[in-house]
Design a protein around this motif. Sequence first.
Motif, PDB file in Angstrom:
ATOM      1  N   SER A 104       0.809  -1.212   0.000  1.00 28.98           N
ATOM      2  CA  SER A 104       0.000   0.000   0.000  1.00 28.98           C
ATOM      3  C   SER A 104       0.849   1.271   0.000  1.00 28.98           C
ATOM      4  O   SER A 104       0.358   2.343  -0.328  1.00 28.98           O
ATOM      5  N   HIS A 157       2.248   2.535   2.758  1.00 30.60           N
ATOM      6  CA  HIS A 157       2.338   3.061   4.125  1.00 30.60           C
ATOM      7  C   HIS A 157       3.482   2.374   4.859  1.00 30.60           C
ATOM      8  O   HIS A 157       3.885   1.261   4.512  1.00 30.60           O
ATOM      9  N   TRP A 214       1.832   7.533   6.707  1.00 26.89           N
ATOM     10  CA  TRP A 214       1.109   7.291   5.463  1.00 26.89           C
ATOM     11  C   TRP A 214       1.985   7.633   4.264  1.00 26.89           C
ATOM     12  O   TRP A 214       2.911   8.450   4.344  1.00 26.89           O
ATOM     13  N   ARG A 269      -9.956  12.071   5.131  1.00 28.73           N
ATOM     14  CA  ARG A 269      -8.664  11.411   4.941  1.00 28.73           C
ATOM     15  C   ARG A 269      -8.278  10.570   6.148  1.00 28.73           C
ATOM     16  O   ARG A 269      -7.696   9.475   5.992  1.00 28.73           O
ATOM     17  N   LEU A 317     -10.129   7.411   6.035  1.00 33.44           N
ATOM     18  CA  LEU A 317      -9.597   6.619   4.919  1.00 33.44           C
ATOM     19  C   LEU A 317      -8.275   5.967   5.297  1.00 33.44           C
ATOM     20  O   LEU A 317      -8.033   4.781   4.992  1.00 33.44           O
ATOM     21  N   MET A 318      -7.416   6.710   5.994  1.00 32.94           N
ATOM     22  CA  MET A 318      -6.132   6.145   6.413  1.00 32.94           C
ATOM     23  C   MET A 318      -6.341   5.011   7.407  1.00 32.94           C
ATOM     24  O   MET A 318      -5.632   3.991   7.373  1.00 32.94           O
ATOM     25  N   GLN A 377      -8.953   3.054   7.506  1.00 39.88           N
ATOM     26  CA  GLN A 377      -9.426   1.900   6.742  1.00 39.88           C
ATOM     27  C   GLN A 377      -8.294   1.261   5.935  1.00 39.88           C
ATOM     28  O   GLN A 377      -8.229   0.035   5.806  1.00 39.88           O
ATOM     29  N   GLU A 378      -7.421   2.089   5.388  1.00 43.77           N
ATOM     30  CA  GLU A 378      -6.285   1.535   4.640  1.00 43.77           C
ATOM     31  C   GLU A 378      -5.371   0.733   5.565  1.00 43.77           C
ATOM     32  O   GLU A 378      -4.836  -0.307   5.184  1.00 43.77           O
ATOM     33  N   GLN A 379      -5.194   1.239   6.775  1.00 48.12           N
ATOM     34  CA  GLN A 379      -4.395   0.480   7.737  1.00 48.12           C
ATOM     35  C   GLN A 379      -5.074  -0.850   8.046  1.00 48.12           C
ATOM     36  O   GLN A 379      -4.408  -1.894   8.163  1.00 48.12           O
ATOM     37  N   VAL A 389      -7.049  -2.486   6.017  1.00 48.91           N
ATOM     38  CA  VAL A 389      -6.863  -3.322   4.818  1.00 48.91           C
ATOM     39  C   VAL A 389      -5.472  -3.948   4.807  1.00 48.91           C
ATOM     40  O   VAL A 389      -5.312  -5.133   4.487  1.00 48.91           O
ATOM     41  N   ASP A 390      -4.474  -3.149   5.163  1.00 49.48           N
ATOM     42  CA  ASP A 390      -3.111  -3.696   5.217  1.00 49.48           C
ATOM     43  C   ASP A 390      -3.018  -4.827   6.224  1.00 49.48           C
ATOM     44  O   ASP A 390      -2.380  -5.858   5.979  1.00 49.48           O
ATOM     45  N   GLN A 429      -4.805  -7.813   4.857  1.00 48.22           N
ATOM     46  CA  GLN A 429      -4.020  -8.383   3.765  1.00 48.22           C
ATOM     47  C   GLN A 429      -2.884  -9.247   4.302  1.00 48.22           C
ATOM     48  O   GLN A 429      -2.614 -10.341   3.784  1.00 48.22           O
TER      49      GLN A 429
END
Length: 448
Positions: free
Chosen positions: A44, A46, A63, A309, A312-313, A315-317, A319-320, A323
């Motif tokens: 990602s 990050h 990020w 943001r 979103l960050m 949620q991205e964390q 997702v990571d 994953q």
Amino acid sequence: MSLPQNNKVYTVSRLNREIRSLLEQGFASLELTGEISNFVAPASGHWYFSLKDEKAQIKAAMWRGNNRYCKYRPENGAQVQVKARVSVYEPRGDYQLIVEQMAPAGEGLLKQQFEALQMQLAAEGLFNSFHKKPLPQQINRIGVVTSATGAAIKDILSVLKRRAPQLEITIYPSLVQGKEAAAQIAEKIALADKRNEVDVLIVGRGGGSLEDLWCFNEEVVARAIFACTLPVISAVGHEIDTTISDYVADLRAPTPSAAAELVSPDSSELISYVKDRKQRLAIALKRTLYDEQQHVARLQQRLSLQHPRNQLMQQEQRVDELQQRLLRALQYQQQKQHHKVNVLEHALLKFHPEKRLSNAKAKLDRLTSTLYNTMAQHSASQQNQLALLAARLDSVSPLAVLSRGYSITQKNNHVVTSIADVKVGDTLVTQLADGQIHTQIKDIAKLK
């Protein structure tokens, strides 16, 4: 037993959300140093790592929008200085740092310590202008806390000799560089205050690096200056150098020479007074500007809390993290299936047709050999039995009897065993060992 009724019952997610809001508002921006460990940089973009010292550690995330501007590539074990804000990763309830800037630790650590002490002492009021003592209108005795052999005392003495040679000067010699310098400087300030033998006290040294001037950024020196009842002038380094002692002192001089000019009477006394006021105003403006900057930073932080943001960050964390968990699960399943395939291959080899044919062929060879041996043994046994039977048969054979001189007489293919079986005129056949004799009976004589 029933629980007491409470109108404000939290869910876990609500509690984590409110804790996150409190932390992000209370720690809008801070700088700290530490050692990097558990560094991970997933696809990602990050960065995730821990920042630790000898007693504690904290998780951190940077990020990709911030780390792409970072010229420093972090690695485990590296000492770094970061600018960050405190937040909470709500799914796990972990509090963490959201790093905005990162650089190798070094001089930055000293700057961080400088700013931390500056904020602490400012909060305590050590820099407030109403604590500042004015210089006496009439100065006759001057005290100087500095190195007895340094350039600063030489410059001060040179200026005073030129401008006001009648002034009395008392030197309180001290180290102005190194680990023990701060304690000595504080001790000499307290000594001058206790003796009360001078009208004003100059504390300073010549220019140098941030490390060289660091003793004037120590808390012990700042508190000694603040506690001193004598007016204190801070004269450290060159004009561009600024130390904590400059903020605490009653007056800051840009250089030791300038400090000597401030305390020595001159026809330009009014100009000196204006310079003093200008300096005070500059410090006050700088302090006000700093307070306003902090206020703006807090407002920006509150504004950023409402920005999509941040969610979103988060949620991205998440997702990571998912994953990485999926990757570990896939690796586990792959290993499990690989083991199962190995077991099946081993079982298949046990029942492979080629191996079974080989075993059957070997068994056939053994059975064939056994059959041949059995047949040979049976044939030999039969031959021996046949020989025995032939011998037994030969022993009772009529031919054998005939060969010993006996004969057999037959009438109409019936053996004649009694004279009563024949009559005159019958034709008899006598069987000898080597042929037959045909005779016709002419007479019959009975034994008497």
